[in-house]
Design a protein around this motif. Structure first.
Motif, PDB file in Angstrom:
ATOM      1  N   GLU A 305      -7.084 -12.902  75.248  1.00 57.12           N
ATOM      2  CA  GLU A 305      -8.151 -13.603  74.797  1.00 57.12           C
ATOM      3  C   GLU A 305      -8.380 -13.642  73.064  1.00 57.12           C
ATOM      4  OE1 GLU A 305      -8.559 -15.847  77.390  1.00 57.12           O
ATOM      5  OE2 GLU A 305     -10.646 -15.945  76.693  1.00 57.12           O
ATOM      6  N   ILE A 306      -8.077 -12.551  72.772  1.00 56.83           N
ATOM      7  CA  ILE A 306      -8.316 -12.143  71.052  1.00 56.83           C
ATOM      8  C   ILE A 306      -7.254 -13.126  70.714  1.00 56.83           C
ATOM      9  CG2 ILE A 306      -8.235 -10.736  69.282  1.00 56.83           C
ATOM     10  CD1 ILE A 306      -9.735  -8.703  71.216  1.00 56.83           C
ATOM     11  N   ARG A 308      -5.434 -15.627  71.875  1.00 60.04           N
ATOM     12  CA  ARG A 308      -5.785 -17.011  71.970  1.00 60.04           C
ATOM     13  C   ARG A 308      -6.814 -17.734  70.879  1.00 60.04           C
ATOM     14  NH1 ARG A 308      -9.686 -19.800  73.803  1.00 60.04           N
ATOM     15  NH2 ARG A 308     -10.931 -18.159  74.958  1.00 60.04           N
ATOM     16  N   LEU A 309      -7.651 -16.629  70.794  1.00 59.22           N
ATOM     17  CA  LEU A 309      -8.798 -17.070  69.567  1.00 59.22           C
ATOM     18  C   LEU A 309      -8.266 -16.977  68.305  1.00 59.22           C
ATOM     19  CD1 LEU A 309     -11.810 -15.853  71.378  1.00 59.22           C
ATOM     20  CD2 LEU A 309     -11.658 -17.881  70.772  1.00 59.22           C
TER      21      LEU A 309
END
Lengths: 410, 378
Positions: A305-306, A308-309
């Motif tokens: 997720e990190i 992706r962000l």
């Protein structure tokens, strides 16, 4: 803030057009191997054909001006293209064309009008696949220390030297490289940036045997080479950015190699690993219900997720033309380091199953076995993690007030 | 897609940053750090005048009714101080609990006061069996006529000393099959008889113990119409409150990174700025990576909430990442600063203390990692 594209009716119409076009133009039997080294020549030809068709519509390199073979598309339209291709497990370009992606951007920023007219349309229309030639046996992290020599002789440069970790399966049409044009000039002012047709005499291409090839982002290459230049004659027209200005040209593709363009794709390996854990039983218990595996899954999910962000943030910065600083190399650093951590965590979660691509015992058709290798190999292409940190430091201004600027992308 | 702030948010950010810089200089913060409330009446009144205490409160109750993201922009600047005091407890968590659970009359009375700064809320949930799951709430509230009688202790309550009203969770019924059932919020006047509030000593600030000794609370002070649904109210309020707490921690992390970069330029050893040493650079880069991970997970959760998307997994992700980031960023700051960093007067330890004090608030990283896995349906 808005983390998603809100599509206008015009964009939804575009999506429908893209979806229809892809279903007509992507061959039904187009499959891609789990291990990119297994790409067949037939599969490769199908991907190139798809690339040429995309290119003819201006969709292969859609952000560039139509005059050079691009599509003049704004970022939201490009995301639609990427999203629709992603449904097929493809992205732009659909085959390994790292040299086109990086070299196209560099020529666009630094080339003369004549050079842009000559080099960009075949790249952006998919007629050429291009390799970049950067590393040498004695110039890796210290890229500006390359030794390949180019001597002006009439209307040509005569090139001698060796480049390594190059290219992909099944050759290319065009290459580009950094060469020493003035050995007497100071560092960073002694280099040239040359486009080199693949079919010239004096080029010797030898395959390398690596753990796997890849890690540059985009489609995987499947194979790497060492290339020798022996009195190769290249037209002087092909020197982009002018005499001894090669390092300036390189700042553009290095910015992209260091992650400056951002990414909006999901990590399919992580998605598949997580799904595997929620649907597979080991010793009678679903893997995701084993508290240790569950912790491992959370570790992997948070890291992805990190990533992706960070990728999304940098994508927005670069496409909305916002000021950029350390964000590209940060994304690259974080992606590389966490890929290895995630691979190690998968190994912990699944045990030796993660290490085999055996048709019977290997999970996900060997995808995780390949990831184990790819995560190690992926630490270094496009700059080691340490180099990414060096670049970050300069741009943040750690220990210095003069902060280095990010490379130009336009 | 637009990951920038709106113009209104930029204005709010600048105003908040100016206010924090002017009113909360380092000496003021250090002087306030170990006081029971962490704030002065004068500073709190200024925040009320700026409309910040009612930032989440609807206009009909005297607030300015801004979005969660707007509120986060303000709290990020407060975190940079780090500004102490009951801003979060009263104007975010307490306000959301009342908004989501209170009757119309309770909202009118309490929230109007919160917006003006005359009412200060503190949410008292945790007990000596500390935790953020409903099975850790044991304190009984027994009905006696038109009153409830509260007996027991609430522990590690934030900002109770500053509060005029406690929003206190207690059991009006034993849990059934659902451990969350039977918990009720009471609106308790903090100075009523039978209530003793004590600041806990140690390396924490504005963390209190509350003892209830036959404290009588009118039945009309049950929050909302129906007893027993307090845990649902807390869960719903937490969804909005957690990312704002995270934004406060993001601001604190940003301040530590900024301090560390500045120090890397000015501190010389071996005849050069220490920031020229790659070991020192590594500490700051690690901190920047943690900071940005916290920042983007937090603001994505806020965006999901404000746009009405299902935000549960994003909220858990943000808190899991941010709690941990806050510890790691401070650690990086201390590596860079060495001895200077632990001199109280330098100001770095204000942030280090906050990173610890807030680590467990509304659930620590481990708790939210578990909740994340649940929310993802694994």
């Amino acid at each position: 803030m808005d983390f998603e594209v809100t599509y206008t009716p015009e964009q939804e119409t575009f999506r429908a057009e893209v979806r229809g076009w892809l279903s007509e133009n992507i061959p039904a039997d187009l499959t891609q191997p789990v291990d990119p080294a297994d790409l067949t020549l037939e599969q490769y030809h199908k991907l190139r054909e798809l690339g040429r068709r995309l290119g003819a519509k201006g969709w292969l390199y859609p952000t560039y001006p139509k005059a050079y073979g691009g599509g003049d598309l704004a970022v939201d339209f490009v995301i639609i293209l990427e999203e629709e291709l992603d449904r097929y497990g493809l992205h732009l370009p659909p085959y390994y064309d790292s040299g086109g992606r990086l070299g196209g951007a560099s020529i666009f920023v630094w080339g003369t009008e004549a050079q842009k007219q000559h080099f960009l349309p075949p790249i952006f229309r998919g007629e050429w696949r291009t390799w970049q030639l950067l590393s040498e046996p004695n110039a890796g992290s210290d890229l500006a220390g390359v030794q390949t020599r180019a001597v002006r002789d009439g209307d040509s440069y005569v090139v001698n030297g060796q480049k390594t970790y190059i290219g992909s399966l099944y050759g290319c049409e065009m290459m580009w490289t950094i060469v020493v044009t003035d050995p007497e000039a100071p560092r960073h002012h002694n280099l040239g940036w040359l486009m080199i047709p693949y079919d010239l005499p004096g080029i010797d291409v030898r395959p390398m045997e690596l753990l796997t090839a890849g890690g540059e982002g985009g489609a995987s290459p499947g194979l790497k080479h060492t290339i020798f230049f022996d009195n190769l004659r290249v037209p002087a027209f092909n020197l982009v950015g002018g005499e001894n200005n090669g390092w300036q040209v390189a700042t553009t593709h290095l910015e992209l190699e260091h992650g400056g363009g951002g990414i909006v794709r999901r990590n399919r390996i992580v998605d598949q690993f997580l799904e595997y854990c929620t649907t597979t039983k080991h010793n009678g218990v679903t893997l995701s219900h084993d508290p240790n595996v569950r912790e491992d899954m959370v570790d992997i999910y948070i890291r992805s997720e990190i990533n992706r962000l960070f990728g999304l943030r940098t994508y927005w910065l670069s496409h909305a033309h916002q000021p950029r600083s350390y964000e590209g190399p940060q994304g690259s650093y974080y992606r590389k380091v966490t890929a290895l951590e995630m691979a190690e965590t998968m190994l912990r979660a699944l045990g030796p199953y993660a290490m085999t691509n055996d048709p019977q015992w290997g999970p996900l058709q060997g995808l995780l076995e390949h990831y184990q290798r790819a995560a190690v190999v992926g630490l270094h292409p496009g700059g080691t993690t340490d180099i990414q940190k060096v670049v970050m430091s300069r741009r943040i201004g750690i220990g210095r007030t003069a902060q280095e600027q990010a490379g130009r992308l336009r | 897609m637009d990951l920038g702030l709106t113009e209104a948010q930029e204005i709010l950010k600048t105003a908040a940053a100016d206010f924090v810089r002017q009113e909360y200089d380092k000496d003021t913060l250090i002087a306030l750090e170990n006081t029971p409330t962490g704030i002065t009446l004068e500073l709190f009144r200024q925040a009320a005048d700026l409309g910040w205490l009612g930032i989440l409160i609807p206009e009909s109750y005297g607030g300015t009714d801004r979005s969660l993201t707007d509120t986060a922009v303000l709290f990020e600047e407060l975190g940079r101080g780090p500004v102490l005091g009951p801003h979060f407890s009263s104007s975010v968590l307490g306000t959301l609990v009342v908004l989501l659970g209170g009757t119309e009359a309770q909202k009118q009375e309490l929230l109007t006061g919160v917006a003006q700064g005359t009412t200060v809320l503190s949410v008292a949930v945790t007990e000596p069996q500390y935790g953020w799951l409903p099975d850790t709430v044991h304190m009984p509230a027994s009905r006696q006529g038109d009153h409830y009688i509260l007996n027991g202790a609430k522990l590690f309550v934030h900002d109770a000393q500053a509060a005029t009203h406690l929003l206190c969770a207690a059991r009006t019924a034993l849990p059934g099959s659902d451990p969350g059932s039977g918990i009720t919020f009471f609106v308790v006047e903090a100075n009523s008889p039978g209530i003793e509030i004590r600041t806990l000593p140690g390396w924490m600030s504005q963390m209190d113990e509350i003892r209830f000794d036959n404290a009588r609370v009118p039945a009309a002070n049950v929050l909302g119409d129906t007893p027993g649904n307090g845990w649902d109210i807390l869960e719903a309020a937490s969804m909005g409150a957690i990312p704002i707490l995270c934004a406060y921690q993001v601001g604190s992390c940003q301040a530590v990174v900024d301090m560390s970069v500045a120090y890397s330029r000015t501190r010389h050893q071996f005849s050069q700025p220490i920031g020229r040493f790659q070991r020192v650079q590594d500490h700051i880069i690690g901190a920047v990576n943690h900071l940005d991970a916290a920042r983007w997970t937090t603001y994505e959760a806020l965006w999901k909430l404000d746009s009405g998307r299902d935000a549960r997994s994003s909220v858990h992700l943000a808190k899991a990442v941010t709690s941990e980031a806050s510890l790691k960023v401070c650690a990086g700051g201390h590596e860079v600063h060495a001895g200077v960093g632990v001199m109280r007067e330098y100001g770095l330890t204000l942030h280090t203390q906050r990173s610890r004090t807030l680590y467990h608030f509304l659930g620590d990283a481990r708790y939210h990692r578990r909740r994340l896995a649940d929310a993802l349906g694994w």
